[in-house]
Design a protein around this motif. Structure first.
Motif, PDB file in Angstrom:
ATOM      1  N   GLN A 267       3.590   1.415 -15.340  1.00 41.99           N
ATOM      2  CA  GLN A 267       3.922   1.610 -13.954  1.00 41.99           C
ATOM      3  C   GLN A 267       2.815   2.921 -13.310  1.00 41.99           C
ATOM      4  O   GLN A 267       2.473   2.635 -12.179  1.00 41.99           O
ATOM      5  N   GLN A 280       2.235   9.081  -3.251  1.00 41.88           N
ATOM      6  CA  GLN A 280       2.491   7.717  -3.111  1.00 41.88           C
ATOM      7  C   GLN A 280       3.152   7.032  -4.293  1.00 41.88           C
ATOM      8  O   GLN A 280       3.860   6.075  -3.955  1.00 41.88           O
ATOM      9  N   ARG A 283       6.506   7.993  -4.499  1.00 44.51           N
ATOM     10  CA  ARG A 283       7.455   7.589  -3.625  1.00 44.51           C
ATOM     11  C   ARG A 283       7.686   6.193  -3.640  1.00 44.51           C
ATOM     12  O   ARG A 283       8.903   5.620  -3.313  1.00 44.51           O
ATOM     13  N   LEU A 284       6.409   5.275  -3.925  1.00 51.47           N
ATOM     14  CA  LEU A 284       6.636   3.992  -3.747  1.00 51.47           C
ATOM     15  C   LEU A 284       6.791   3.150  -4.639  1.00 51.47           C
ATOM     16  O   LEU A 284       7.421   2.010  -5.052  1.00 51.47           O
ATOM     17  N   VAL A 285       6.490   3.652  -6.094  1.00 50.16           N
ATOM     18  CA  VAL A 285       6.632   2.920  -7.436  1.00 50.16           C
ATOM     19  C   VAL A 285       7.471   3.673  -8.351  1.00 50.16           C
ATOM     20  O   VAL A 285       8.322   3.027  -8.766  1.00 50.16           O
ATOM     21  N   PRO A 288      11.673   4.870  -6.994  1.00 49.00           N
ATOM     22  CA  PRO A 288      12.447   3.601  -6.461  1.00 49.00           C
ATOM     23  C   PRO A 288      13.067   3.115  -7.735  1.00 49.00           C
ATOM     24  O   PRO A 288      14.378   2.707  -7.904  1.00 49.00           O
ATOM     25  N   GLN A 289      12.214   3.114  -8.730  1.00 46.56           N
ATOM     26  CA  GLN A 289      12.622   2.515 -10.004  1.00 46.56           C
ATOM     27  C   GLN A 289      13.401   3.336 -10.678  1.00 46.56           C
ATOM     28  O   GLN A 289      14.595   3.213 -11.339  1.00 46.56           O
TER      29      GLN A 289
ATOM     30  N   ASN B 100       1.538  -4.732 -15.396  1.00 44.12           N
ATOM     31  CA  ASN B 100       1.749  -3.848 -14.840  1.00 44.12           C
ATOM     32  C   ASN B 100       2.183  -4.083 -13.273  1.00 44.12           C
ATOM     33  O   ASN B 100       1.773  -3.070 -12.351  1.00 44.12           O
ATOM     34  N   LEU B 101       2.634  -5.118 -12.998  1.00 43.16           N
ATOM     35  CA  LEU B 101       3.126  -5.215 -11.696  1.00 43.16           C
ATOM     36  C   LEU B 101       4.495  -4.571 -11.213  1.00 43.16           C
ATOM     37  O   LEU B 101       5.151  -3.933 -12.354  1.00 43.16           O
ATOM     38  N   PHE B 102       4.748  -4.255  -9.880  1.00 44.53           N
ATOM     39  CA  PHE B 102       6.003  -3.252  -9.906  1.00 44.53           C
ATOM     40  C   PHE B 102       7.046  -4.236  -9.578  1.00 44.53           C
ATOM     41  O   PHE B 102       7.514  -5.098  -8.729  1.00 44.53           O
ATOM     42  N   PRO B 103       8.164  -4.053 -10.655  1.00 45.87           N
ATOM     43  CA  PRO B 103       9.184  -4.994 -10.569  1.00 45.87           C
ATOM     44  C   PRO B 103      10.053  -4.864  -9.447  1.00 45.87           C
ATOM     45  O   PRO B 103      10.868  -5.703  -9.158  1.00 45.87           O
ATOM     46  N   HIS B 104      10.035  -3.675  -8.904  1.00 48.10           N
ATOM     47  CA  HIS B 104      11.251  -3.601  -7.774  1.00 48.10           C
ATOM     48  C   HIS B 104      10.604  -4.147  -6.346  1.00 48.10           C
ATOM     49  O   HIS B 104      11.369  -4.062  -5.349  1.00 48.10           O
ATOM     50  N   LEU B 105       9.409  -4.730  -6.355  1.00 47.21           N
ATOM     51  CA  LEU B 105       8.809  -5.050  -5.223  1.00 47.21           C
ATOM     52  C   LEU B 105       8.561  -6.415  -5.315  1.00 47.21           C
ATOM     53  O   LEU B 105       8.169  -7.226  -6.523  1.00 47.21           O
ATOM     54  N   LEU B 113       1.071  -3.218  -0.890  1.00 47.56           N
ATOM     55  CA  LEU B 113       1.219  -1.835  -0.918  1.00 47.56           C
ATOM     56  C   LEU B 113       0.085  -0.904  -0.913  1.00 47.56           C
ATOM     57  O   LEU B 113       0.218  -0.244  -0.015  1.00 47.56           O
ATOM     58  N   TRP B 117      -0.760   1.517   2.340  1.00 46.90           N
ATOM     59  CA  TRP B 117      -0.705   2.779   2.203  1.00 46.90           C
ATOM     60  C   TRP B 117      -2.134   3.401   1.940  1.00 46.90           C
ATOM     61  O   TRP B 117      -2.371   4.883   2.355  1.00 46.90           O
TER      62      TRP B 117
END
Ligand SMILES: Nc1ncnc2c1ncn2[C@@H]1O[C@H](COP(=O)(O)OP(=O)(O)OP(=O)(O)O)[C@@H](O)[C@H]1O
Ligand SMILES: [Mg+2]
Lengths: 375, 254
Positions: A267, A280, A283-285, A288-289, B100-105, B113, B117
């Motif tokens: 991640q 960023q 905060r964004l990745v 939140p997890q 490595n995708l973001f699992p919460h999005l 993203l 940003w």
């Protein structure tokens, strides 16, 4: 088949069938869950006996023998709960020594707070960003000015007159609002690549975690004045609030660090490869997890903080519990059932708030769970 | 680096590594790497496990720091300066073995993203861009799902789309198909082939020799942190010169 003959060829496809119907209804449920085995049956009977032994006296004490109204101790002499005492002292329990003519200010602040928190807590309500700005910037300023009277031309009410549930909530909200962001910063600091930042964060965390909160409060109350130049005073309540906030931010840091450790390295790399900056990425990745993973731990810490606000009693401040305890000293209400009632009442109020926090966190967890299925 | 000498440098060379060395502690993981990738070139890197393939391509976008030598990416000289590194990463897309995708999005949010940003693109524009690339990798209908609800092959295609949304000039792939079930490998390779056909500069670590033969301009064989052999795919596979290459190929081309 396999035992007799190693080869097999499906003669005809098997059509899908409905699953077997479960046995439903209360009697099968009881049999399955409470009386499924001799051990289970014995446990069930023992628990029922225990409940039969404890519940009726409790109900008798709290409701049947209780005195609900009355002007003094004379109504509270027959052993039941003395709710009349709570009724007589309710203003003290809610506001402490806050001047009666000024109590509306506390009510206004409470309403302003609820007006900010409720829309924030309901996920469907839009405008969360402004909500947070209001709660973190506008509300504290308004609350400070209204409650102290400084800067708005109202009568000044020093904090030594504050007390009761009001002070419990002020201290707890302050602690919660400070400890989470500070804990996040400390957790990030403890994982920093810069050794100095890492050592300072770890040292700070271990220092506060290693000392009992009561000792911290005592030290803040007797030692801080020694270090401050003479003449400079530092509000006692603010000191206590800061102690609790900082103390719990150390715990929070470790909870958050646990969450950060649960985030796979990929991640970090995935977000780095996209060119996101450190802030960023966090905060964004990452956050939140990480925070989602540790919601139970965060709420656990909040609950502990909430309950520990009652420790400010040891340095002469009167929170809900302290106020109730001091109210029991009133000779007009000298009765054996009064202290018991007071402490049960204090426990009940604390329990309602903490249970509310706990249920809300479960609601949020479920919601997040629904959004994304686990891999 | 000014705009002018950057465009001059990028006109021919996409990546240039000169005398690059990298150690993990005392372990010498990359040894005197010299590699020049021209713009539009497709490079396939192969070699035994632990030979330093991942380390090499991770040095190109500074996921690993090299200790000596010079790396120039897209005309930008690599240094420890964060801004410099972020500048390079914006120009270089990377696809990982583990997606490595973001699992919460959601899939769409994964793709928007970075444009939103990093490139400060307005939301509607970023979403339109993301949908365009999701269509390219043939999964626009999954846009509102979460990564955990997709198959491995679909996730990897999203990862490619996500990287493409930053309009990279170079794409790095680190074993993009190695953790996929066989029937999903093709759908990912098809996307990569079409990307290659459009002239994207690509550095691909893979053991998919069919892919190497089809699209690579050059195949590089690595072992023990060194580049052992480098050749056009046909010559590389039919006529390996180094003993270690022969041994490696005899293992994987059985
Ligand atoms: N973070 C690290 N710390 C220490 N050693 C490392 C680290 N990353 C890689 N290595 C070592 O460096 C060597 C090269 O690793 P690398 O991941 O580049 O190999 P690879 O060619 O990609 O192998 P694979 O085909 O298994 O992915 C290996 O011996 C590995 O053990
Ligand atoms: Mg690798």
């Amino acid at each position: 088949m396999a035992g007799e003959d190693a080869t097999f060829l499906r003669p005809a496809p098997i059509p899908p069938r409905a699953p077997p119907r479960g046995v439903r209804g209360p009697i099968p449920w009881l049999r399955r869950n409470l009386f499924s085995s001799p051990a289970n049956t014995v446990t069930t009977i023992l628990v029922l006996l225990f409940l039969a032994w404890t519940i009726p006296p409790l109900i008798r004490w709290a409701f049947i023998d209780a005195a609900w109204t009355g002007e003094d101790r004379s109504v509270c002499l027959d052993g039941g709960a003395c709710w009349a005492f709570i009724g007589a002292k309710i203003n003290l329990i809610l506001y402490g020594q806050y001047p009666p003519a000024e109590r509306w200010r506390v009510v206004v602040v409470a309403v302003l707070f609820i007006a900010g928190v409720v829309p924030l807590a309901i996920p469907k309500v839009p405008g969360k960003r402004w909500n947070v700005v209001y709660l973190l910037i506008a509300f504290p300023v308004i609350a400070f000015m209204l409650l102290t009277g400084i800067g708005v031309g109202l009568r000044h009410v020093p904090t030594d007159r504050w007390g009761g549930l009001f002070v419990t909530l002020v201290t707890a909200v302050f602690g919660i609002v400070i400890s989470l962001p500070l804990g996040i910063l400390l957790a990030l600091g403890r994982r920093s690549r810069l050794p100095v930042v890492r050592w300072l964060s770890a040292g700070f965390i271990e220092l506060w975690r290693g000392v009992p909160l009561v000792a911290v409060l005592f030290m803040a109350s007797v030692m801080l004045p020694i270090f401050l130049p003479p003449g400079v005073t530092f509000d006692k309540l603010l000191r206590a609030m800061l102690c609790i906030a900082i103390f719990y931010s150390a715990y929070m840091a470790e909870v958050v660090r646990g969450g950060l450790q649960a985030i796979p390295k990929g991640q970090y790399e995935g977000s780095m490869a996209l060119g996101l900056s450190f802030l960023q990425r966090m905060r964004l990745v990452i956050m939140p997890q990480a925070l989602t993973v540790v919601i139970p731990g965060i709420v656990n810490t909040f609950i502990a903080l909430f309950k520990d606000t009652s420790l400010i009693m040891v340095i002469g401040l009167f929170d809900l519990l302290g106020m109730l305890k001091s109210a029991t000293n009133d000779s007009d209400w000298a009765s054996p059932s009064v202290p018991a009632t007071a402490y049960v009442f204090a426990g009940l109020i604390f329990w309602i708030f903490c249970f509310g926090l706990s249920r809300y966190s479960i609601f949020i967890e479920r919601r997040l769970e629904r959004g994304r299925q686990r891999r | 680096m000014t705009v002018t000498d950057r465009s001059a440098a990028t006109s021919a060379t996409a990546i240039e590594m000169t005398g690059v060395n990298k150690w993990f502690g005392a372990f010498h993981a990359l040894r005197d790497i010299d590699l020049r990738v021209r713009r539009g070139e497709r490079i396939v890197i192969c070699g035994p496990s632990g030979s330093g393939k991942s380390t090499l391509i991770r040095c190109i976008n500074a996921l690993e720091n090299h200790q000596s030598g010079r790396i120039v990416v897209d005309g930008i000289v690599m240094s420890h300066d964060h801004q410099r590194i972020d500048e390079i990463r914006r120009d270089v897309g990377m696809v990982f073995q583990q997606f490595n995708l973001f699992p919460h999005l959601t899939i769409l949010e994964n793709c928007t993203l970075a444009p939103a940003w990093v490139r400060k693109m307005p939301r509607a524009e970023a979403e339109a861009l993301a949908m365009r690339f999701l269509e390219r990798v043939k999964i626009p209908e999954q846009a509102n799902k979460y990564p955990g609800q997709l198959s491995g092959g679909q996730q990897q295609r999203v990862a490619i789309a996500r990287a493409l949304c930053m309009s990279p000039r170079i794409m790095l792939f680190d074993e993009p198909t190695s953790s996929l079930d066989p029937e999903m490998v093709k759908e990912v390779l098809d996307v990569m082939v079409s990307l290659a056909e459009e002239g994207m500069t690509m550095v691909v670590v893979t053991h998919e020799m069919g892919f190497a033969r089809q699209v690579a301009d050059r195949v590089i064989f690595m072992d023990e942190g060194q580049i052992i052999e480098e050749n056009a795919p046909e010559a590389f596979f039919t006529n390996p010169r180094h003993e270690r290459t022969k041994l490696f190929l005899s293992h994987i081309l059985r």
